[in-house]
Design an enzyme around this catalytic site. Structure first.
Site, short mmCIF file in Angstrom:
data_model
loop_
_atom_site.label_atom_id
_atom_site.label_comp_id
_atom_site.label_asym_id
_atom_site.label_seq_id
_atom_site.Cartn_x
_atom_site.Cartn_y
_atom_site.Cartn_z
N LYS A 17 0.55 -0.90 -0.16
CA LYS A 17 0.06 -0.26 -0.10
C LYS A 17 1.28 1.19 0.11
O LYS A 17 0.31 2.15 -0.38
CB LYS A 17 -0.85 -0.09 1.00
CG LYS A 17 -2.10 -0.44 0.88
CD LYS A 17 -3.30 -0.70 2.23
CE LYS A 17 -4.32 -2.14 2.40
NZ LYS A 17 -5.53 -1.24 2.82
N ASP A 22 -9.93 3.01 1.39
CA ASP A 22 -10.25 2.11 3.05
C ASP A 22 -11.16 3.29 4.50
O ASP A 22 -12.33 2.82 4.75
CB ASP A 22 -9.22 1.78 3.89
CG ASP A 22 -8.54 0.72 3.48
OD1 ASP A 22 -9.59 0.03 2.91
OD2 ASP A 22 -6.94 0.72 3.31
#
Ligand SMILES: NC(=O)c1ccc[n+]([C@@H]2O[C@H](COP(=O)([O-])OP(=O)(O)OC[C@H]3O[C@@H](n4cnc5c(N)ncnc54)[C@H](OP(=O)(O)O)[C@@H]3O)[C@@H](O)[C@H]2O)c1
Length: 286
Positions: free
Chosen positions: A71, A108
């Site tokens: 990420k 997210d």
């Protein structure tokens, strides 16, 4: 009309990645929307990430998800990073803009917030939010709460250094009121809190009987209690909150809505959220 057997490709890079259920819910949504798209769950070692991103370009893929451990590392291989993903310092979704540039996004925290507002009934503006944890999931949630205008965000974490770093960085960059409290013993929920999020990994499989040490006795009746742990979604933490009569929001919600937002970024159309949720539940056996 001539036949078109060419599928559009998206997918996920991670390591390990075999147990990542995102592909199941995205493929269910593609089928429901009659889109000839495929989602490939692909194991990519850290030293192959650069090549893998080149493959996205070479194959003309329409987007990609990133999970552990990519990420943060993926950011240097992209053409641009959206402002909130840059604020979070991590990218979980890459989209391709009309000029073919790879743009890093982070869905997210947005996915968490979409669930908290649409299912949990939270109004994030001017709310008082308490976030347990200071890792990647907590950072994404705190950043989006700050951008949504939360009045106060209290971060509670075991590691003082990690918690303080998150708070000082995001407070400086957003101007929001974000405070830190070290987690010692049982955390007593402040009576004025509107939202309490477990953004730690406590309760994650196989540690399914553990729960964060929290005392709900001072909580207001309006408190929304949420967990990011989605496997299993019925965590002891949420069960304890329910027993106190508090409203709860499970970790499946965050996972589904980050996928809903990703689907829209890639295809331009809104997916059927209930199809995605059902597919995910079936895949996880919950
Ligand atoms: N639902 C979703 O869509 C979604 C999306 C992303 C992540 N997640 C879930 O979110 C959770 C956290 O992921 P992450 O990437 O943020 O992990 P991470 O970066 O490793 O952070 C883990 C956090 O949990 C805390 N923690 C772990 N064990 C603890 C314990 N025994 N007592 C107190 N604190 C403890 C850590 O505290 P210290 O700093 O003190 O170590 C840290 O704050 C995972 O369960 C993950 O599956 C869910």
């Amino acid at each position: 009309m001539p036949a078109n057997f060419k599928a559009e490709l998206v997918g996920c890079f991670g390591q390990p990645v075999a147990e990542n259920p995102t592909g199941v819910m995205q493929e269910a949504a593609f089928a429901a929307a009659a889109l000839n798209w495929r989602y490939l769950t692909i194991e990519v070692a850290p030293d192959k990430l650069r090549d893998a991103v080149q493959a996205v370009r070479a194959f003309g893929m329409r987007g990609i998800n990133l999970t552990i451990p990519h990420k943060v590392a993926v950011m240097k291989h992209l053409d641009a990073v959206a402002p909130d993903a840059a604020l979070i310092g991590a990218v979980n979704t890459v989209r391709v803009d009309p000029d073919g540039r790879l743009i890093g996004e982070n869905t997210d925290g947005k996915g968490f917030l979409r669930g908290a507002t649409t299912i949990g009934g939270l109004n994030p503006k001017d709310c008082f939010a308490v976030v347990l944890g200071a890792g990647g999931a907590a950072r994404a949630i705190v950043a989006e709460l700050a951008l949504a205008g939360a009045a106060k965000i209290l971060v509670v974490n075991r590691s003082v250094e990690r918690g303080q770093n998150l708070v000082s960085d995001l407070a400086a960059k957003t101007g929001a009121r974000i405070e830190f409290e070290p987690w010692r013993g049982t955390f007593a929920v402040p009576g004025a809190a509107d939202l309490l999020v477990n953004a730690t990994s406590i309760g994650l499989f196989p540690d399914v009987t553990s729960m964060p040490p929290v005392d709900f006795s001072g909580a207001g009746t309006w408190l929304l209690v949420s967990d990011v742990v989605f496997n299993p979604p019925e965590t002891p933490f949420l069960a304890a909150a329910s027993r106190k009569g508090l409203r709860t929001l499970d970790g499946l919600s965050m996972l589904v809505f980050q996928g809903v937002i990703g689907f829209k970024l890639w295809t331009g159309v809104d997916p059927d959220e209930s199809v995605m949720r059902q597919a995910l539940r079936r895949a996880l056996g919950v």
